[in-house]
Design a protein around this motif. Sequence first.
Motif, PDB file in Angstrom:
ATOM      1  N   SER A   1       0.777  -1.341   0.239  1.00 55.23           N
ATOM      2  CA  SER A   1      -0.099   0.005  -0.205  1.00 55.23           C
ATOM      3  C   SER A   1       1.211   1.194   0.129  1.00 55.23           C
ATOM      4  N   ALA A   2       0.323   2.573  -0.351  1.00 51.72           N
ATOM      5  CA  ALA A   2       0.835   3.543  -0.156  1.00 51.72           C
ATOM      6  C   ALA A   2       1.117   4.048   0.910  1.00 51.72           C
ATOM      7  N   GLU A   3       0.837   3.562   1.851  1.00 49.04           N
ATOM      8  CA  GLU A   3       0.648   4.060   3.468  1.00 49.04           C
ATOM      9  C   GLU A   3       2.325   3.261   4.073  1.00 49.04           C
ATOM     10  N   ARG A   4       2.180   2.000   3.332  1.00 49.67           N
ATOM     11  CA  ARG A   4       3.213   0.652   3.807  1.00 49.67           C
ATOM     12  C   ARG A   4       4.177   1.918   2.850  1.00 49.67           C
ATOM     13  N   ALA A   5       4.617   2.405   1.909  1.00 48.59           N
ATOM     14  CA  ALA A   5       5.692   2.904   1.335  1.00 48.59           C
ATOM     15  C   ALA A   5       6.427   4.175   1.962  1.00 48.59           C
ATOM     16  N   THR A   6       4.949   4.803   1.920  1.00 43.02           N
ATOM     17  CA  THR A   6       5.958   6.396   2.916  1.00 43.02           C
ATOM     18  C   THR A   6       5.776   5.864   4.531  1.00 43.02           C
ATOM     19  N   GLU A   7       5.998   4.770   5.251  1.00 38.48           N
ATOM     20  CA  GLU A   7       6.112   4.371   6.201  1.00 38.48           C
ATOM     21  C   GLU A   7       7.849   3.807   5.781  1.00 38.48           C
ATOM     22  N   ALA A   8       7.766   3.082   5.119  1.00 32.74           N
ATOM     23  CA  ALA A   8       9.091   2.082   4.668  1.00 32.74           C
ATOM     24  C   ALA A   8      10.191   3.643   4.563  1.00 32.74           C
ATOM     25  N   PHE A   9       9.726   4.538   3.951  1.00 37.97           N
ATOM     26  CA  PHE A   9      10.450   5.642   2.839  1.00 37.97           C
ATOM     27  C   PHE A   9      11.173   6.801   4.773  1.00 37.97           C
ATOM     28  N   TRP A  10      10.591   7.172   5.249  1.00 37.93           N
ATOM     29  CA  TRP A  10      10.139   7.704   6.144  1.00 37.93           C
ATOM     30  C   TRP A  10      11.475   6.933   7.541  1.00 37.93           C
ATOM     31  N   VAL A  11      11.091   5.252   7.295  1.00 41.65           N
ATOM     32  CA  VAL A  11      11.915   4.392   9.016  1.00 41.65           C
ATOM     33  C   VAL A  11      13.453   4.878   8.064  1.00 41.65           C
ATOM     34  N   LEU A  12      13.378   4.053   6.855  1.00 38.63           N
ATOM     35  CA  LEU A  12      15.001   4.063   5.945  1.00 38.63           C
ATOM     36  C   LEU A  12      15.713   5.155   6.249  1.00 38.63           C
ATOM     37  N   PHE A  13      14.924   6.785   6.050  1.00 40.59           N
ATOM     38  CA  PHE A  13      15.685   8.573   5.871  1.00 40.59           C
ATOM     39  C   PHE A  13      16.913   8.703   7.374  1.00 40.59           C
ATOM     40  N   LEU A  14      14.864   8.299   8.387  1.00 36.54           N
ATOM     41  CA  LEU A  14      15.495   8.736   9.930  1.00 36.54           C
ATOM     42  C   LEU A  14      16.699   7.749  10.417  1.00 36.54           C
TER      43      LEU A  14
END
Length: 515
Positions: A129-142
């Motif tokens: 899902s798009a929510e999962r993708a957004t969550e994954a982006f911020w986890v990886l970035f932080l």
Amino acid sequence: MSSTADKPNTDLTGLDRLGKNVAVSWGAYLCVLVVGFLIPRQISDSLGPASLGIWDLGWATVRYLALANVGIGGSVSRYVGLHRAAGDHVALVQSVTAISIIQNIIAAFAMVAAAIAAALIVHWIELPSAERATEAFWVLFLLCGSVAVRMVGNPAGGILAGCHRTDLQHGINAAMDILLAVLMVTTLSFGGGLISLALVVFGVSAVVTIFRMVMARIICPEAAFSFKEWRLKRGLKLLKFGGKSSISVAPDVLVFQAVTIFLTASAGPAAVAVLARGIALIRHCELLVRRTATLLVPITSSLIGMDKRDEARDMVFNIGGVGLALTLPMMLVLVFFGDVVLQIWMGDGYANQQMMWCLVAGTLLPVSQLGTTSVLAGMNAHGKVAIASLITSSVVLLAGAAAVEMGFWDWSIISAALLIGASWTLGKGVVIPIFLKLHFGISLVKYTLRSFVRPALMNVPLAGLMYLARQQFDADRWVVAAACVAIGGLLTLVIYWALLLPDSAKRVVRKKLRL
């Protein structure tokens, strides 16, 4: 201000502090174990295996981005130890200044790279899902951003290690892990998600970085930063040394990161969570050995700074057997009880005995060689072997990936573990002895007997008792199993005392225990 080198009662080689530093290092690592065992189970139970897989993917990316650090910490510890031992205060200040400036520039680029890497990985991997993708982006970035923050404090950590105060260095790391464990469990208990956990990691990294810099200033005031002492030539020299150190760890990071991404794309994040737990057990063993091995970098460089090159050369030949003696007992525990540990730790669905066998077989020799690579780093002789290891590991990795494309095997937890093990073993376990033969003229037969065969034979009784213990455990005779393990451990200590520990070390132990 007088340098520590001027104090007559100071042992600048760090050998007098070796026992204490090892004890504090291993004790502090218990805190790492707390976080390593507690947090993944909490994430899996609270957020599900898929979320844990994303979290693991984030940390795999962190290890990959950490290569941008180009071995700064090891570079500082090596040259601080060298210049303090030689009494060269000007070179000490110039080295600290050069590395600090370079490190801050790298940290700034690392923050940009964190955003790019997060976006590319999330785009490449199909998430539900798009929510999962957004969550994954911020986890990886932080998580990657936290690496950039810690990079700023790496010179300070190198100063502490170069002053042979790894007890403080690891004490700070232990405090960070305790704080992380408390805050992350609290965050999960209040319903926080992966992004909240990543924010905790980022914030704690910033606080600990500041504290590490303050402690380095207190412990070694002579290693002061000064813009007036900036020298580009010295900075490039230290950067070259650090780059060689970075290449030496690149095979591990490259293989694990690539396999993790391939497995995520093929089998999904849940499969990565299972593989990552097995690798985590291996990593805990590796880090215990590495924490001892890294002490040898400033010790070796200090010996060279005091013109004791023959002693440094002797360490190259002798340290391999000590490395396997440290590694093998821990690996035997994983061979016979690794699946039990995974079952107790993570619950149903994570225990996989075949996976543990593959990982242990593939990492035993590389982990045992960590002491040898540290001595080579202290001698500034680690560049060629690092490049050879990287090339070999890369070839094996590409061959494994090509085999998948050609239909010889499929991506699974077992195949991924086999590929990781093959890459590590050929890349380090085999390349390093060959390098010692070519560079130092050390006999492969003598090195193999001393570094591999001899310590392996010392562990035969332990292996037999561990096998018996597993049989008793499966028969629900747990007390007998525990007794077998305890007897095996005590017997191994007696064997090490009689056959492995040098007389000088025995005298130190007797003195400490007043025997």
